[in-house]
Motif scaffolding. Structure first.
Motif, PDB file in Angstrom:
ATOM      1  N   GLU A   1       0.823  -1.086   0.023  1.00 43.75           N
ATOM      2  CA  GLU A   1      -0.061   0.080   0.027  1.00 43.75           C
ATOM      3  C   GLU A   1       0.789   1.145  -0.053  1.00 43.75           C
ATOM      4  O   GLU A   1       0.705   2.279  -0.564  1.00 43.75           O
ATOM      5  CB  GLU A   1      -0.861   0.033   1.217  1.00 43.75           C
ATOM      6  N   ILE A   2       2.111   1.152   0.753  1.00 41.78           N
ATOM      7  CA  ILE A   2       3.009   2.189   0.656  1.00 41.78           C
ATOM      8  C   ILE A   2       3.396   2.738  -0.747  1.00 41.78           C
ATOM      9  O   ILE A   2       3.363   3.628  -1.180  1.00 41.78           O
ATOM     10  CB  ILE A   2       4.257   1.831   1.649  1.00 41.78           C
ATOM     11  N   LEU A   3       3.901   1.645  -1.450  1.00 42.88           N
ATOM     12  CA  LEU A   3       4.438   1.602  -2.850  1.00 42.88           C
ATOM     13  C   LEU A   3       3.374   2.281  -3.618  1.00 42.88           C
ATOM     14  O   LEU A   3       3.763   3.224  -4.595  1.00 42.88           O
ATOM     15  CB  LEU A   3       5.012   0.348  -3.287  1.00 42.88           C
ATOM     16  N   GLU A   4       2.151   1.837  -3.573  1.00 44.52           N
ATOM     17  CA  GLU A   4       1.221   2.002  -4.464  1.00 44.52           C
ATOM     18  C   GLU A   4       0.475   3.782  -4.352  1.00 44.52           C
ATOM     19  O   GLU A   4      -0.150   3.992  -5.054  1.00 44.52           O
ATOM     20  CB  GLU A   4       0.163   1.135  -4.594  1.00 44.52           C
ATOM     21  N   SER A   5       0.701   4.148  -3.100  1.00 43.22           N
ATOM     22  CA  SER A   5       0.146   5.032  -2.685  1.00 43.22           C
ATOM     23  C   SER A   5       1.004   6.364  -2.883  1.00 43.22           C
ATOM     24  O   SER A   5       0.876   7.497  -2.570  1.00 43.22           O
ATOM     25  CB  SER A   5      -0.595   5.270  -1.099  1.00 43.22           C
ATOM     26  N   ALA A   6       2.457   6.016  -2.846  1.00 48.33           N
ATOM     27  CA  ALA A   6       3.380   7.157  -3.024  1.00 48.33           C
ATOM     28  C   ALA A   6       3.502   7.746  -4.392  1.00 48.33           C
ATOM     29  O   ALA A   6       2.805   7.399  -5.362  1.00 48.33           O
ATOM     30  CB  ALA A   6       4.906   6.341  -3.079  1.00 48.33           C
ATOM     31  N   TYR A   7       3.516   9.321  -4.219  1.00 48.71           N
ATOM     32  CA  TYR A   7       3.206  10.143  -5.136  1.00 48.71           C
ATOM     33  C   TYR A   7       4.757  10.081  -6.224  1.00 48.71           C
ATOM     34  O   TYR A   7       4.536  10.195  -7.504  1.00 48.71           O
ATOM     35  CB  TYR A   7       3.220  11.548  -4.893  1.00 48.71           C
ATOM     36  N   GLU A   8       5.741   9.816  -5.451  1.00 45.94           N
ATOM     37  CA  GLU A   8       7.037   9.657  -6.447  1.00 45.94           C
ATOM     38  C   GLU A   8       7.121   8.178  -6.635  1.00 45.94           C
ATOM     39  O   GLU A   8       6.316   7.195  -6.441  1.00 45.94           O
ATOM     40  CB  GLU A   8       8.317   9.873  -5.240  1.00 45.94           C
ATOM     41  N   GLY A   9       7.958   7.946  -7.821  1.00 45.92           N
ATOM     42  CA  GLY A   9       8.236   6.735  -8.327  1.00 45.92           C
ATOM     43  C   GLY A   9       9.141   5.974  -7.319  1.00 45.92           C
ATOM     44  O   GLY A   9      10.204   6.523  -6.888  1.00 45.92           O
ATOM     45  N   VAL A  10       8.972   4.752  -7.093  1.00 45.82           N
ATOM     46  CA  VAL A  10       9.691   3.933  -6.060  1.00 45.82           C
ATOM     47  C   VAL A  10      10.020   2.698  -6.567  1.00 45.82           C
ATOM     48  O   VAL A  10       9.273   1.925  -7.242  1.00 45.82           O
ATOM     49  CB  VAL A  10       8.908   3.692  -4.825  1.00 45.82           C
ATOM     50  N   ALA A  11      11.384   2.356  -6.758  1.00 43.80           N
ATOM     51  CA  ALA A  11      11.734   0.966  -7.342  1.00 43.80           C
ATOM     52  C   ALA A  11      12.654   0.448  -6.009  1.00 43.80           C
ATOM     53  O   ALA A  11      13.476   0.994  -5.372  1.00 43.80           O
ATOM     54  CB  ALA A  11      12.437   0.863  -8.253  1.00 43.80           C
ATOM     55  N   VAL A  12      12.551  -0.913  -5.543  1.00 39.51           N
ATOM     56  CA  VAL A  12      13.412  -1.403  -4.477  1.00 39.51           C
ATOM     57  C   VAL A  12      14.054  -2.783  -5.069  1.00 39.51           C
ATOM     58  O   VAL A  12      13.339  -3.465  -6.035  1.00 39.51           O
ATOM     59  CB  VAL A  12      12.298  -2.200  -3.536  1.00 39.51           C
ATOM     60  N   VAL A  13      15.332  -2.948  -5.133  1.00 40.95           N
ATOM     61  CA  VAL A  13      16.093  -3.979  -5.548  1.00 40.95           C
ATOM     62  C   VAL A  13      16.700  -4.673  -4.456  1.00 40.95           C
ATOM     63  O   VAL A  13      17.017  -4.061  -3.147  1.00 40.95           O
ATOM     64  CB  VAL A  13      17.181  -3.546  -6.765  1.00 40.95           C
TER      65      VAL A  13
ATOM     66  N   VAL B   1      15.148  -6.231  -9.501  1.00 42.48           N
ATOM     67  CA  VAL B   1      13.858  -5.518  -8.972  1.00 42.48           C
ATOM     68  C   VAL B   1      12.896  -6.376  -8.582  1.00 42.48           C
ATOM     69  O   VAL B   1      12.479  -7.226  -8.902  1.00 42.48           O
ATOM     70  CB  VAL B   1      13.093  -4.676 -10.397  1.00 42.48           C
ATOM     71  N   ARG B   2      12.695  -5.925  -6.885  1.00 42.71           N
ATOM     72  CA  ARG B   2      11.529  -6.678  -6.096  1.00 42.71           C
ATOM     73  C   ARG B   2      10.271  -5.998  -5.817  1.00 42.71           C
ATOM     74  O   ARG B   2       9.306  -6.479  -5.748  1.00 42.71           O
ATOM     75  CB  ARG B   2      12.172  -6.866  -4.879  1.00 42.71           C
ATOM     76  N   GLU B   3      10.305  -4.492  -6.156  1.00 40.10           N
ATOM     77  CA  GLU B   3       9.091  -3.856  -5.995  1.00 40.10           C
ATOM     78  C   GLU B   3       9.234  -2.619  -7.068  1.00 40.10           C
ATOM     79  O   GLU B   3      10.442  -2.111  -7.285  1.00 40.10           O
ATOM     80  CB  GLU B   3       8.996  -3.129  -4.545  1.00 40.10           C
ATOM     81  N   PHE B   4       8.029  -2.242  -7.941  1.00 34.68           N
ATOM     82  CA  PHE B   4       8.166  -1.416  -8.888  1.00 34.68           C
ATOM     83  C   PHE B   4       6.791  -0.483  -8.985  1.00 34.68           C
ATOM     84  O   PHE B   4       5.681  -1.385  -9.180  1.00 34.68           O
ATOM     85  CB  PHE B   4       8.474  -1.732 -10.099  1.00 34.68           C
ATOM     86  N   ASN B   5       6.624   0.630  -8.462  1.00 40.04           N
ATOM     87  CA  ASN B   5       5.226   1.045  -8.140  1.00 40.04           C
ATOM     88  C   ASN B   5       4.671   1.396  -9.273  1.00 40.04           C
ATOM     89  O   ASN B   5       5.460   1.814 -10.491  1.00 40.04           O
ATOM     90  CB  ASN B   5       5.174   2.044  -7.011  1.00 40.04           C
ATOM     91  N   ASP B   6       3.360   1.781  -9.309  1.00 42.07           N
ATOM     92  CA  ASP B   6       2.584   2.329 -10.570  1.00 42.07           C
ATOM     93  C   ASP B   6       3.201   3.699 -11.042  1.00 42.07           C
ATOM     94  O   ASP B   6       3.198   4.120 -12.220  1.00 42.07           O
ATOM     95  CB  ASP B   6       1.116   2.522 -10.359  1.00 42.07           C
ATOM     96  N   ALA B   7       3.542   4.595 -10.141  1.00 45.09           N
ATOM     97  CA  ALA B   7       4.018   5.809 -10.600  1.00 45.09           C
ATOM     98  C   ALA B   7       5.337   5.885 -11.458  1.00 45.09           C
ATOM     99  O   ALA B   7       5.381   6.610 -12.309  1.00 45.09           O
ATOM    100  CB  ALA B   7       4.283   6.744  -9.364  1.00 45.09           C
ATOM    101  N   TYR B   8       6.236   4.848 -10.911  1.00 48.41           N
ATOM    102  CA  TYR B   8       7.497   4.637 -11.754  1.00 48.41           C
ATOM    103  C   TYR B   8       7.147   4.032 -13.214  1.00 48.41           C
ATOM    104  O   TYR B   8       7.609   4.261 -14.364  1.00 48.41           O
ATOM    105  CB  TYR B   8       8.534   3.698 -11.043  1.00 48.41           C
TER     106      TYR B   8
END
Length: 605
Positions: A153-165, A171-178
């Motif tokens: 929920e954090i990743l998908e609610s963030a206004y910024e693009g967020v990627a976690v490796v 890449v383990r997480e890649f949100n919709d903004a990115y």
């Protein structure tokens, strides 16, 4: 339109009290709706704020203003107009103090005004605050059953693009903004190496070095973007990294502009400037320039901001090298006397017989060699500003009594003077000694201690806030490379892990000194474990020396220490315990004598 989200039934996330807004909100800075545009713009600029909430006379929020809106108003020559004419309700919600962070994340806004039951403003939250809060929450959780749900929920609610490796760069997480920016879906990105997904990414370097980078320029699909790169540490090892793509932000844009200007200057003037031709800039320090996001550092900066708005006397305590003067300068910058001078006085560096004339000044003819026309003291020079009394514990008892009178009466008289001067200067004191114990021992006046210690800001040693070390190392390596005109250097994560394990008895001053040596002496672009000093590597002795050499060296050092202790004891006996006279007899400064007395544990003779 403001989305007025008041508290409803709480969602059960298992630890609702830890996710309450009440626990994580920050104290609000706000302006009334009748404030002028000019005052609002100055407040935004001085405090480097991204927005300011506007309230009516009953402290009920009505909207917000931003630097962009203020710029438009100033361009329209409306500096004296009321901010109520420029209030906006875009990207803004009102939330109740009893709401949960998870509830707030469901709202499609970035800025939140927190209100009580009477709808009065009592706190602020932003999306960035919420991300930090939830990161801290997940880090401290004992039960993990909800962590995946919260992270998603954090990743998908963030206004910024967020990627976690992960540690291998996958890449383990890649949100919709990115995803929206790159055109690559999360499903396609996850599981691939980050270099295949994000143009010109430096996250693999972050994994190798463990050093965070904030507000740096990265070209993605031909566009210059601002990114943060943050390593994830676990058990003294980098196990992953987070890349955050910033789409907008006033502070970051200014930093980009400064970097572009600097690059342009380097292109136009490739020849390095000499020391004598470098431009001297006025030394200004703000609390935001103090590096560190640890809980203890954030709490100290929050306390400093709070006391800066008053004229209360502040006592800053902490070990040597923790940055006490930086906090003092930061308080001065935010205070009402920021337009006045900041006068720093090192009480441990002034000879005892010159103390009075240095602090209070002297009149012409007051003593042999007195300057014609006299000389103003530090208190007079600090008029309408701040006087910083560093190492206040080194002040002689006689001067302590005179300082107490100045604090009480706000008046000083010069040495040899016939009349007193009124003073209007804020007083901030600092010490690395335990003044309370000095009071008990009779070495510091009790009445002066309570007069100085209106508000105490204790600065923790570096060993108690090791999470700040990566940011400190990153900042000072870049800064020192520029100062010494060296190519950019980085430190390996293994070396940085040893930095985080080391106790740093000299605190930040020792850390900077160590980095300075490494920048100057290490020819490689990568600073590894083998480059570090022996103390930081944790070795008990140098490997190249045989055991008998170590023994002889140790014996020589022990004999030297014993001889030095004996000389100090003899000097103290000869002077009847007078430390100033003993220091003069030994040919060392009184501060050095105090340090050696502490080192050798010399009690009363």
């Amino acid at each position: 339109m403001v989305q007025d989200f008041m508290h409803k039934d709480k969602k059960d996330y298992g630890k609702e009290n830890l996710l309450s807004i009440k626990k994580w909100m920050v104290s609000p800075q706000f302006i009334f709706d009748n404030t002028s545009v000019r005052k609002a713009a100055k407040l935004l600029m001085d405090n480097e704020l991204q927005f300011l909430p506007i309230v009516d006379q009953k402290l009920k929020p009505t909207g917000l203003i931003s630097p962009k809106i203020m710029m438009e108003a100033l361009l329209d020559r409306q500096s004296e107009a009321s901010v109520s004419n420029y209030v906006t309700q875009d990207d803004y919600s009102i939330v109740h103090i009893d709401a949960s962070l998870m509830d707030v994340l469901s709202l499609n806004h970035r800025n939140f005004a927190v209100v009580d039951d009477d709808r009065r403003l009592i706190g602020l939250l932003t999306t960035n605050h919420i991300l930090k809060c939830l990161h801290t929450y997940m880090k401290d959780m004992n039960q993990k059953e909800h962590s995946a749900e919260i992270l998603n929920e954090i990743l998908e609610s963030a206004y910024e693009g967020v990627a976690v490796v992960d540690e291998h760069g996958i890449v383990r997480e890649f949100n919709d903004a990115y995803s929206r920016f790159t055109g690559i879906s999360p499903e396609s990105a996850i599981g691939r190496h980050v270099e295949e997904v994000i143009d010109n990414t430096k996250l693999p370097d972050t994994l190798k070095t463990g050093m965070p980078e904030r507000g740096v320029i990265q070209y993605i699909q031909g566009q210059a973007m601002i990114v943060h790169r943050i390593p994830i540490w676990k058990n003294d090892k980098v196990v992953g990294a987070i890349g955050i793509l910033i789409f907008e932000g006033v502070t970051e844009v200014y930093r980009i502009y400064e970097r572009l200007q600097e690059n342009n200057r380097q292109i136009q003037s490739p020849v390095p400037q000499s020391c004598t031709t470098k431009r001297q800039e006025k030394h200004t320090m703000t609390l935001d320039q103090i590096i560190g996001d640890s809980e203890s550092t954030s709490n100290r900066k929050r306390l400093a901001r709070k006391v800066a708005k008053t004229d209360a006397t502040v006592l800053i305590t902490g070990e040597s090298g923790t940055g006490k003067e930086m906090y003092a300068r930061g308080i001065h910058h935010l205070s009402a006397c920021s337009s006045g001078p900041f006068i720093s006085v090192n009480c441990g560096a002034i000879p005892e017989h010159l103390f009075e004339s240095e602090l209070f000044g002297y009149e012409e003819g007051a003593f042999t060699g007195a300057r014609k026309g006299g000389k103003p003291g530090k208190f007079e020079l600090a008029e309408n500003g701040t006087i910083f009394l560093d190492e206040i514990g080194e002040m002689p008892l006689m001067m302590q009594a005179k300082l107490l009178r100045v604090l009480q009466e706000k008046r000083v008289d010069r040495v040899g003077g016939a009349h007193e001067y009124e003073i209007n200067a804020r007083i901030i004191a600092a010490t690395n000694r335990n003044l309370q114990k000095m009071v008990e021992a009779g070495d510091f006046r009790e009445d002066l201690y309570y007069r100085l210690n209106i508000i105490e800001i204790p600065i923790p040693p570096l060993r108690d806030r090791t999470e700040d070390i990566p940011k400190l190392v990153s900042y000072y390596i870049n800064s020192l490379c520029k100062r010494y005109q060296q190519p950019k250097k980085v430190m390996t994560s293994e070396a940085l892990a040893l930095f985080m394990k080391y106790t740093w008895p000299g605190n930040i001053r020792e850390l900077i000194n160590t980095l300075e040596k490494l920048i100057v002496l290490v020819d490689d672009s990568i600073i590894g474990v083998h480059h570090l000093p022996v103390d930081i590597m944790g070795k008990e002795k140098p490997e190249e020396l045989p055991d008998n050499s170590i023994t002889l060296i140790h014996q020589a050092k022990t004999i030297g220490d014993e001889k030095e202790r004996e000389l100090i004891c003899d000097a103290l006996r000869n002077t009847g315990g007078n430390k100033s006279k003993a220091a003069e007899q030994l040919g060392i400064h009184r501060t050095t004598l105090y340090q050696k007395i502490k080192k050798y544990q010399i009690n009363k003779l």
